[in-house]
Motif scaffolding. Sequence first.
Motif, PDB file in Angstrom:
ATOM      1  N   ILE A  20      20.135  35.287  14.720  1.00  0.00           N
ATOM      2  CA  ILE A  20      19.006  35.295  13.862  1.00  0.00           C
ATOM      3  C   ILE A  20      18.371  33.841  13.915  1.00  0.00           C
ATOM      4  CG2 ILE A  20      18.147  34.908  11.440  1.00  0.00           C
ATOM      5  CD1 ILE A  20      20.233  37.157  10.712  1.00  0.00           C
ATOM      6  N   HIS A  46      18.283  31.940  16.533  1.00  0.00           N
ATOM      7  CA  HIS A  46      17.442  32.029  17.966  1.00  0.00           C
ATOM      8  C   HIS A  46      16.428  32.568  17.905  1.00  0.00           C
ATOM      9  CE1 HIS A  46      20.315  30.121  20.614  1.00  0.00           C
ATOM     10  NE2 HIS A  46      21.521  30.745  20.150  1.00  0.00           N
ATOM     11  N   LYS A  47      16.279  33.566  17.066  1.00  0.00           N
ATOM     12  CA  LYS A  47      15.257  34.327  16.905  1.00  0.00           C
ATOM     13  C   LYS A  47      13.936  33.497  16.083  1.00  0.00           C
ATOM     14  CE  LYS A  47      16.976  39.076  17.429  1.00  0.00           C
ATOM     15  NZ  LYS A  47      17.009  40.466  16.671  1.00  0.00           N
TER      16      LYS A  47
END
Length: 399
Positions: A260, A262-263
Amino acid sequence: MDQEQELRLVAEDGKAWDPRRSVQNSILYLEQNYASVLSVQSLADAARLPRWQYLRVFKQLTGNTPSGYLTYLRMEKAKQLLRQPEGKVWEIGLQVGYRDEQYFYRRFKQVTGIAPGEYARLNRIALQVTDWRGNRCNVPLASRRIIYDDASTLGDLLVLGISPVGANIRCYPVTEQLQETKEIGFPLELDKVRALQPDLVLLSRYGYEHAEPISEMAPIVGLNEYAPMERRMLKLGEILDLRDEAQRWLHAYSERREAIWHKLRSRIEPGETAAVLYYTDNGDLYLLHRRRGLAKILYHPLGFRMSEKHGQLRPQRGSYYISLDPKRLAVLLHADRLFVFYRSSLSEAKARNELHRLPDWDGLPAVRAGKVYYLHEQWNGEDALCSEAVLEHFADFWE
């Protein structure tokens, strides 16, 4: 002395040679050396009998063949070892004479009708664990009627697939797993616990005052509900013999949290700070210090940072929150973003309006930048089930 010499001495036990007694001695040797590699021919030679005669006498004495009797001895010993608290299947296979773990697995299942691991789960007498107070506790394995008295961490049990027969559920969100769970009250009511006939009771720190009378009803283990989620999950895995399940859940949660972030990394600036606040219906404002609830997601290595001032503050011993003086907000709250939890007795609008009336609130960096996010207190739950839900909705909290 090699194995053949040992067998010969057993056969020649100092008495006049007798075929029947010689075979009996070899049976005794088998019972004491079941883990050794033994052939029928070596047993017959040591008994000084032809193979056919040895087999006939052996059958008369045991009702079995030497190989069948050896398997019986090994399986009985394996079952005994599997009932011990810390027995590992592959190690037990070696101890009883099987060098190939898969072969041991097949033979055990063929003889008993059940895999060795499942046999261990169903038949172990007790698992010894140490609770948070340092007390040694004997826990029945494969416990089916579990009572859990802490509402704030009940979800830890639920994600491991355990539905307690009794719990403090009055303030807990209704889930399918709790449909058959009975309310035990808060504080815990002894009569309700007794009526449920538990085979294991897990007591929180505040519930431990009832340890003595409850220990007369069922085994108890004291849990530290204030410990970080990872430690709590690992302890539950140990107590319930679900170590692998607990490890898998923690690994999956950690992987999802990292994925999450990384997004979401593009939504924050490098070094951007955040703080978690809690506003009560009495008008009190608190700063969440420890990495619990939402904070354990916010302060991920890929996520937000604590401000330097925030990191220097310390709550009172045993507390998660630091009481904030409304007159010192400009000094204490230099975070770039604020996540504000409000009590269920308040509405978001009421909490927002009351905070705007505090001295210096409107001058805080996050307020000026429009980066204050108001959340119902249910989203700050610390247990594993709530943590899954928070992770799922995290990105929506601060769009």
